[in-house]
Design an enzyme around this catalytic site. Structure first.
Site, PDB file in Angstrom:
ATOM      1  N   HIS A   1     -34.244  -1.065 -42.345  1.00 30.62           N
ATOM      2  CA  HIS A   1     -33.951  -1.824 -41.147  1.00 30.62           C
ATOM      3  C   HIS A   1     -35.215  -2.428 -40.560  1.00 30.62           C
ATOM      4  O   HIS A   1     -36.328  -1.984 -40.844  1.00 30.62           O
ATOM      5  CB  HIS A   1     -33.217  -0.980 -40.102  1.00 30.62           C
ATOM      6  CG  HIS A   1     -33.951   0.249 -39.659  1.00 30.62           C
ATOM      7  ND1 HIS A   1     -34.060   1.371 -40.427  1.00 30.62           N
ATOM      8  CD2 HIS A   1     -34.606   0.531 -38.504  1.00 30.62           C
ATOM      9  CE1 HIS A   1     -34.736   2.304 -39.785  1.00 30.62           C
ATOM     10  NE2 HIS A   1     -35.092   1.818 -38.617  1.00 30.62           N
TER      11      HIS A   1
ATOM     12  N   HIS B   1     -43.471   2.485 -36.801  1.00 35.80           N
ATOM     13  CA  HIS B   1     -42.832   1.302 -37.367  1.00 35.80           C
ATOM     14  C   HIS B   1     -42.632   0.345 -36.203  1.00 35.80           C
ATOM     15  O   HIS B   1     -41.738   0.517 -35.381  1.00 35.80           O
ATOM     16  CB  HIS B   1     -41.521   1.677 -38.064  1.00 35.80           C
ATOM     17  CG  HIS B   1     -41.714   2.715 -39.127  1.00 35.80           C
ATOM     18  ND1 HIS B   1     -40.964   3.863 -39.204  1.00 35.80           N
ATOM     19  CD2 HIS B   1     -42.618   2.788 -40.142  1.00 35.80           C
ATOM     20  CE1 HIS B   1     -41.389   4.597 -40.237  1.00 35.80           C
ATOM     21  NE2 HIS B   1     -42.388   3.961 -40.821  1.00 35.80           N
TER      22      HIS B   1
ATOM     23  N   HIS C   1     -38.757  -1.114 -42.721  1.00 32.02           N
ATOM     24  CA  HIS C   1     -38.982   0.272 -43.144  1.00 32.02           C
ATOM     25  C   HIS C   1     -37.645   0.906 -43.484  1.00 32.02           C
ATOM     26  O   HIS C   1     -36.590   0.295 -43.349  1.00 32.02           O
ATOM     27  CB  HIS C   1     -39.732   1.063 -42.078  1.00 32.02           C
ATOM     28  CG  HIS C   1     -39.027   1.163 -40.758  1.00 32.02           C
ATOM     29  ND1 HIS C   1     -38.930   0.115 -39.879  1.00 32.02           N
ATOM     30  CD2 HIS C   1     -38.365   2.192 -40.167  1.00 32.02           C
ATOM     31  CE1 HIS C   1     -38.258   0.489 -38.805  1.00 32.02           C
ATOM     32  NE2 HIS C   1     -37.884   1.741 -38.959  1.00 32.02           N
TER      33      HIS C   1
ATOM     34  N   GLU D   1     -40.853   1.892 -32.966  1.00 33.87           N
ATOM     35  CA  GLU D   1     -40.491   3.288 -33.198  1.00 33.87           C
ATOM     36  C   GLU D   1     -41.727   4.115 -33.546  1.00 33.87           C
ATOM     37  O   GLU D   1     -42.332   3.926 -34.595  1.00 33.87           O
ATOM     38  CB  GLU D   1     -39.501   3.369 -34.372  1.00 33.87           C
ATOM     39  CG  GLU D   1     -38.286   2.468 -34.230  1.00 33.87           C
ATOM     40  CD  GLU D   1     -37.414   2.478 -35.491  1.00 33.87           C
ATOM     41  OE1 GLU D   1     -37.718   3.249 -36.423  1.00 33.87           O
ATOM     42  OE2 GLU D   1     -36.454   1.706 -35.540  1.00 33.87           O
TER      43      GLU D   1
ATOM     44  N   HIS E   1     -23.670   5.001 -41.404  1.00 35.24           N
ATOM     45  CA  HIS E   1     -24.750   5.726 -40.726  1.00 35.24           C
ATOM     46  C   HIS E   1     -24.853   5.200 -39.298  1.00 35.24           C
ATOM     47  O   HIS E   1     -25.214   4.045 -39.096  1.00 35.24           O
ATOM     48  CB  HIS E   1     -26.059   5.486 -41.497  1.00 35.24           C
ATOM     49  CG  HIS E   1     -27.222   6.234 -40.954  1.00 35.24           C
ATOM     50  ND1 HIS E   1     -27.624   7.447 -41.462  1.00 35.24           N
ATOM     51  CD2 HIS E   1     -28.061   5.960 -39.935  1.00 35.24           C
ATOM     52  CE1 HIS E   1     -28.670   7.879 -40.786  1.00 35.24           C
ATOM     53  NE2 HIS E   1     -28.950   6.998 -39.860  1.00 35.24           N
TER      54      HIS E   1
ATOM     55  N   TYR F   1     -38.012  15.440 -42.571  1.00 32.14           N
ATOM     56  CA  TYR F   1     -37.160  14.345 -42.104  1.00 32.14           C
ATOM     57  C   TYR F   1     -36.414  13.759 -43.300  1.00 32.14           C
ATOM     58  O   TYR F   1     -36.995  13.551 -44.361  1.00 32.14           O
ATOM     59  CB  TYR F   1     -38.036  13.298 -41.426  1.00 32.14           C
ATOM     60  CG  TYR F   1     -37.298  12.082 -40.939  1.00 32.14           C
ATOM     61  CD1 TYR F   1     -36.241  12.199 -40.029  1.00 32.14           C
ATOM     62  CD2 TYR F   1     -37.652  10.805 -41.369  1.00 32.14           C
ATOM     63  CE1 TYR F   1     -35.564  11.084 -39.578  1.00 32.14           C
ATOM     64  CE2 TYR F   1     -36.985   9.673 -40.913  1.00 32.14           C
ATOM     65  CZ  TYR F   1     -35.940   9.825 -40.022  1.00 32.14           C
ATOM     66  OH  TYR F   1     -35.269   8.713 -39.580  1.00 32.14           O
TER      67      TYR F   1
HETATM   68 FE   FE2 Z   1     -36.559   3.143 -37.944  1.00 33.96          FE
END
Ligand code: FE2
Length: 432
Positions: free
Chosen positions: A333, A363, A369, A339, A290, A348
């Site tokens: 992460h 976040h 999260h 963010e 990813h 999403y």
């Molecule tokens: Fe994030």
């Protein structure tokens, strides 16, 4: 509601030069400030960077208007409403993950300025760094009222309803899926026919520009040709017009005896612009893993530290997912960058419920999260054929500094008090 646009161009960052006039002869030939303008217009330079900024960074436009901008009485304090500003000190900073239901549409007649609500931000406009994050919900046009922000440029993400940004430098209509950026100081009003809603990133730092592409090459992500600037448009109205500005974190008001949207022609490389995110050339993996969401950066406001943005504007548009042997949604992460996310429409892919169009999530720096339980379960069991994620547009304002939420944001009834629960129930890894 129509938009008249200059030839699309390479505005964000490195400065095309545009010339546009609504009346023939409004633009002087050969000089910026002739002794006598042939139409009796007043020349005004609008500087978006210091006079001495390097040529590659220097942004300014010359405006030719019916009356000088200076012709107005003193500003007085204006009702602050729910607008806050850096330094964000009205509530203690919170490390907690937060998510909000959509901002409700107003029940009373409310224009764009009256409908602004600040969720948080960082930095300080006086220190030329940081951002303010606002949402707006409104249901009527600004009437005999204009607004400008002296504290930063405004990146506006419409989420609901058709909206028209009538600026000193021309008109830009925008619908959900498009964004509009209005430079610091440019006066505008917002017109609508019915309810509108959206998000605003008030950028106190370096002007947004399209990012370098590095090994991607000369094409891709947001292409320069797709940014649109308006052509000159003006109104000749001799009736009182209120001008509200944000300066030093406060709102202020004065009344002009005329409409200040009276620029008959302008030229230069500082201008409002519009971008349709449907034109974003999305990149992604064609093998495995990813990629970091920086691959989806539309615009960046750099800081003095290379590669560490004051603010990145990142979108999550429709795209193919083809990675093999890969957990395709974002993994868990923790990030030194903070963010703030919004959702324009659709769903999403890391959250299948609870994150609604018009809602928001935060976040903050180093808060853990990632996918919720349902999204995780679905992703680990997925048959990894090529899949197209469609009909969705999420975005992120990502900043180098922690985002301090306002008291309103921390106590709003739209706050989802059970947000932490989306990460409960994960089974322990099997090591035996
Ligand atoms: Fe994030």
């Amino acid at each position: 509601m129509t938009t008249r646009a200059n030839a699309p161009g390479y505005l964000p960052g490195f400065g095309n030069h545009f010339s546009t006039e609504a009346v023939e002869g409004a633009l002087p030939e050969g000089r910026n400030s002739p002794q006598r303008h042939r139409l009796g217009l007043y020349a005004e330079q609008l500087s978006g960077t210091a006079f001495t900024a390097p040529r590659s960074e220097n942004r300014r436009s010359w405006l030719y208007r019916l009356r000088p901008s200076a012709q107005h009485p003193a500003y007085q304090p204006f009702a602050q409403g729910k607008v806050r500003s850096g330094p964000f000190v009205d509530a203690p900073p919170s490390p907690n993950r937060m998510r909000w239901d959509p901002l409700p549409m107003p029940s009373e007649p409310t224009d764009w300025v009256e409908g602004l609500v600040t969720y948080g931000g960082n930095g300080d406009p006086d220190a030329a760094g940081g951002i303010g994050i606002h949402l707006y919900a409104a249901n009527r046009s600004m009437i005999d009222r204009v607004f400008y922000c002296a504290d930063g440029e405004l990146l506006i993400v419409p989420q609901a309803g058709q909206q028209v940004f009538v600026t000193e430098m021309g008109r830009l209509d925008a619908r959900p899926g498009e964004i509009v950026v209005i430079p610091r100081g440019v006066r505008f009003r917002v017109e609508c026919e019915g309810e509108i809603r959206g998000y605003v990133c008030e950028n106190y730092g370096a002007i947004f520009r399209i990012p370098d592409l590095g090994p991607i090459g000369a094409n891709g992500l947001a292409n320069p040709r797709d940014f649109e600037t308006p052509t000159a448009w003006f109104e000749d109205l001799d009736r009182p017009t209120e001008c509200v500005q944000k300066f030093g974190g406060r709102l202020w008001t004065t009344t002009f005896a005329h409409s200040p949207l009276d620029v008959v022609g302008w030229h230069g490389n500082l201008a409002p612009y519009r971008y349709d995110t449907a034109k974003f050339n999305t990149m992604g993996t064609v093998s495995f893993d990813h990629p970091d969401p920086s691959i989806f950066t539309v615009l960046t406001s750099p800081s003095e530290t290379a590669g560490t943005a004051n603010c990145d504007f990142v979108i999550f548009p429709p795209r193919w997912m083809v990675a093999e042997d890969t957990f395709r949604p974002p993994w868990f992460h923790r990030n030194v960058m903070s963010e703030f996310m919004g959702l324009v429409f659709g769903e999403y892919d890391a959250k299948e419920g609870g994150f609604a169009p018009g809602g928001a999530s935060l976040h903050n720096c180093m808060s853990g999260h990632g996918p919720d339980q349902a999204s995780y379960d679905k992703a680990v069991k997925a048959d990894l054929k090529p899949v197209k994620i469609e009909n969705t547009l999420a975005f992120m304002f990502e900043s180098r500094m922690p985002i301090r939420t306002t008291e309103w944001a921390q106590t709003s009834p739209t706050m989802q008090l059970d947000y932490d629960d989306v990460w409960t129930g994960f089974e322990k890894g099997r090591i035996g």
